[in-house]
Write a protein that holds these residues in place. Structure first.
Motif, PDB file in Angstrom:
ATOM      1  N   GLU A  89       0.812  -1.217   0.000  1.00 34.67           N
ATOM      2  CA  GLU A  89       0.000   0.000   0.000  1.00 34.67           C
ATOM      3  C   GLU A  89       0.840   1.261   0.000  1.00 34.67           C
ATOM      4  O   GLU A  89       0.421   2.283  -0.497  1.00 34.67           O
ATOM      5  N   ASP A  90       2.045   1.203   0.557  1.00 31.85           N
ATOM      6  CA  ASP A  90       2.860   2.402   0.649  1.00 31.85           C
ATOM      7  C   ASP A  90       4.339   2.064   0.505  1.00 31.85           C
ATOM      8  O   ASP A  90       5.062   1.993   1.479  1.00 31.85           O
ATOM      9  N   ALA A  91       4.767   1.847  -0.739  1.00 26.68           N
ATOM     10  CA  ALA A  91       6.184   1.564  -0.976  1.00 26.68           C
ATOM     11  C   ALA A  91       7.020   2.797  -0.671  1.00 26.68           C
ATOM     12  O   ALA A  91       8.203   2.686  -0.375  1.00 26.68           O
ATOM     13  N   GLY A  92       6.394   3.965  -0.713  1.00 21.50           N
ATOM     14  CA  GLY A  92       7.109   5.188  -0.374  1.00 21.50           C
ATOM     15  C   GLY A  92       7.675   5.145   1.033  1.00 21.50           C
ATOM     16  O   GLY A  92       8.699   5.754   1.322  1.00 21.50           O
ATOM     17  N   ALA A  93       7.045   4.373   1.934  1.00 18.08           N
ATOM     18  CA  ALA A  93       7.539   4.244   3.307  1.00 18.08           C
ATOM     19  C   ALA A  93       8.823   3.435   3.365  1.00 18.08           C
ATOM     20  O   ALA A  93       9.500   3.428   4.383  1.00 18.08           O
ATOM     21  N   MET A  94       9.144   2.741   2.259  1.00 13.70           N
ATOM     22  CA  MET A  94      10.391   1.979   2.221  1.00 13.70           C
ATOM     23  C   MET A  94      11.589   2.882   1.953  1.00 13.70           C
ATOM     24  O   MET A  94      12.710   2.431   1.979  1.00 13.70           O
ATOM     25  N   GLY A  95      11.335   4.144   1.699  1.00 11.95           N
ATOM     26  CA  GLY A  95      12.422   5.104   1.561  1.00 11.95           C
ATOM     27  C   GLY A  95      12.652   5.562   0.141  1.00 11.95           C
ATOM     28  O   GLY A  95      12.298   4.877  -0.817  1.00 11.95           O
ATOM     29  N   PRO A  96      13.277   6.726  -0.010  1.00 10.00           N
ATOM     30  CA  PRO A  96      13.476   7.326  -1.326  1.00 10.00           C
ATOM     31  C   PRO A  96      14.501   6.598  -2.184  1.00 10.00           C
ATOM     32  O   PRO A  96      14.549   6.803  -3.383  1.00 10.00           O
ATOM     33  N   SER A  97      15.318   5.742  -1.600  1.00  5.57           N
ATOM     34  CA  SER A  97      16.338   5.046  -2.382  1.00  5.57           C
ATOM     35  C   SER A  97      15.828   3.734  -2.980  1.00  5.57           C
ATOM     36  O   SER A  97      16.562   3.065  -3.693  1.00  5.57           O
ATOM     37  N   LEU A  98      14.578   3.363  -2.700  1.00 14.06           N
ATOM     38  CA  LEU A  98      14.013   2.138  -3.265  1.00 14.06           C
ATOM     39  C   LEU A  98      13.990   2.258  -4.785  1.00 14.06           C
ATOM     40  O   LEU A  98      13.300   3.108  -5.340  1.00 14.06           O
ATOM     41  N   ALA A  99      14.765   1.419  -5.472  1.00 15.42           N
ATOM     42  CA  ALA A  99      14.888   1.489  -6.926  1.00 15.42           C
ATOM     43  C   ALA A  99      14.175   0.345  -7.622  1.00 15.42           C
ATOM     44  O   ALA A  99      13.753   0.479  -8.763  1.00 15.42           O
ATOM     45  N   SER A 100      14.026  -0.790  -6.938  1.00 15.35           N
ATOM     46  CA  SER A 100      13.470  -1.973  -7.567  1.00 15.35           C
ATOM     47  C   SER A 100      12.398  -2.588  -6.673  1.00 15.35           C
ATOM     48  O   SER A 100      12.631  -2.802  -5.481  1.00 15.35           O
ATOM     49  N   LEU A 101      11.229  -2.878  -7.259  1.00 19.36           N
ATOM     50  CA  LEU A 101      10.135  -3.454  -6.497  1.00 19.36           C
ATOM     51  C   LEU A 101       9.476  -4.552  -7.308  1.00 19.36           C
ATOM     52  O   LEU A 101       9.150  -4.351  -8.486  1.00 19.36           O
ATOM     53  N   GLN A 102       9.307  -5.718  -6.685  1.00 22.88           N
ATOM     54  CA  GLN A 102       8.570  -6.838  -7.265  1.00 22.88           C
ATOM     55  C   GLN A 102       7.403  -7.128  -6.345  1.00 22.88           C
ATOM     56  O   GLN A 102       7.591  -7.280  -5.142  1.00 22.88           O
TER      57      GLN A 102
END
Length: 191
Positions: free
Chosen positions: A62-75
């Motif tokens: 629901e909120d990948a933004g909470a994983m931080g601004p450096s998150l570059a890759s998401l599956q």
């Protein structure tokens, strides 16, 4: 941030690209990235500086933004509904997802969607930096989801439309991609 830094090991272990000892994901454990967290249903990897750089998640994010601004890759596998997956992503892979939007992504270089209900259209803003696009096993029957034109050149190099229901190909839609080097249409039984 190199995509190769996404090194996931079994049993929830993540290892940084700098060769540091693996650390066990503890679900919602803080990382050095200003309070960024790895959700319980995700396996996350760290970059050289200890920042959360990649995540593989089962279920909705629901909120990948909470994983931080450096998150570059998401599956993400098995997502339902819309979520904030972070507009700064460089790579996004969705499997078994329905009712999602791709608006707001302007930095994506790689997008893979499979076994999913595709959105009705892909906005030009999504395509502006995209070099790899894979839309597979999603019952795609036409290229109508591609825009008919965009105000800038699209740098797409690879387009995978395999394992769909395409019965014909709209060549004018493919003119959007003047740099296209690879087109895969395998396993479209109606072509």
């Amino acid at each position: 941030m190199a995509m190769a830094a996404l090194l996931l090991l079994g049993a929830g272990l993540a290892c940084s690209a700098g060769g540091a000892a693996p650390s066990r994901d503890q679900g919602a454990a803080p990382f050095l990235d200003e309070g960024a967290v790895c959700p319980e249903h995700c396996s996350c990897s760290l970059g050289e500086g200890g920042e959360l750089e990649g995540a593989v998640c089962g279920g909705s994010v629901e909120d990948a933004g909470a994983m931080g601004p450096s998150l570059a890759s998401l599956q993400v596998e098995g997502c339902l509904g819309e979520g904030d997956w972070g507009s700064g992503l460089l790579s996004l892979e969705l499997t078994g997802c329905d009712n999602f939007t791709l608006a707001g992504f302007t930095r994506l270089q790689s997008l893979a969607i499979s076994d999913s209900l595709l959105p009705p259209s892909l906005p030009c803003s999504l395509l502006q930096q995209l070099t790899n696009l894979s839309l597979t096993s999603s019952s795609l029957s036409s290229l109508a989801l591609l825009p008919s034109s965009c105000p800038y050149p699209i740098p797409l190099l690879s387009l995978d439309l395999s394992s769909n229901l395409l019965s014909s190909l709209s060549w004018p839609r493919l003119h959007l991609f003047p740099l296209l080097q690879r087109l895969s249409l395998a396993h479209n039984p109606l072509l």
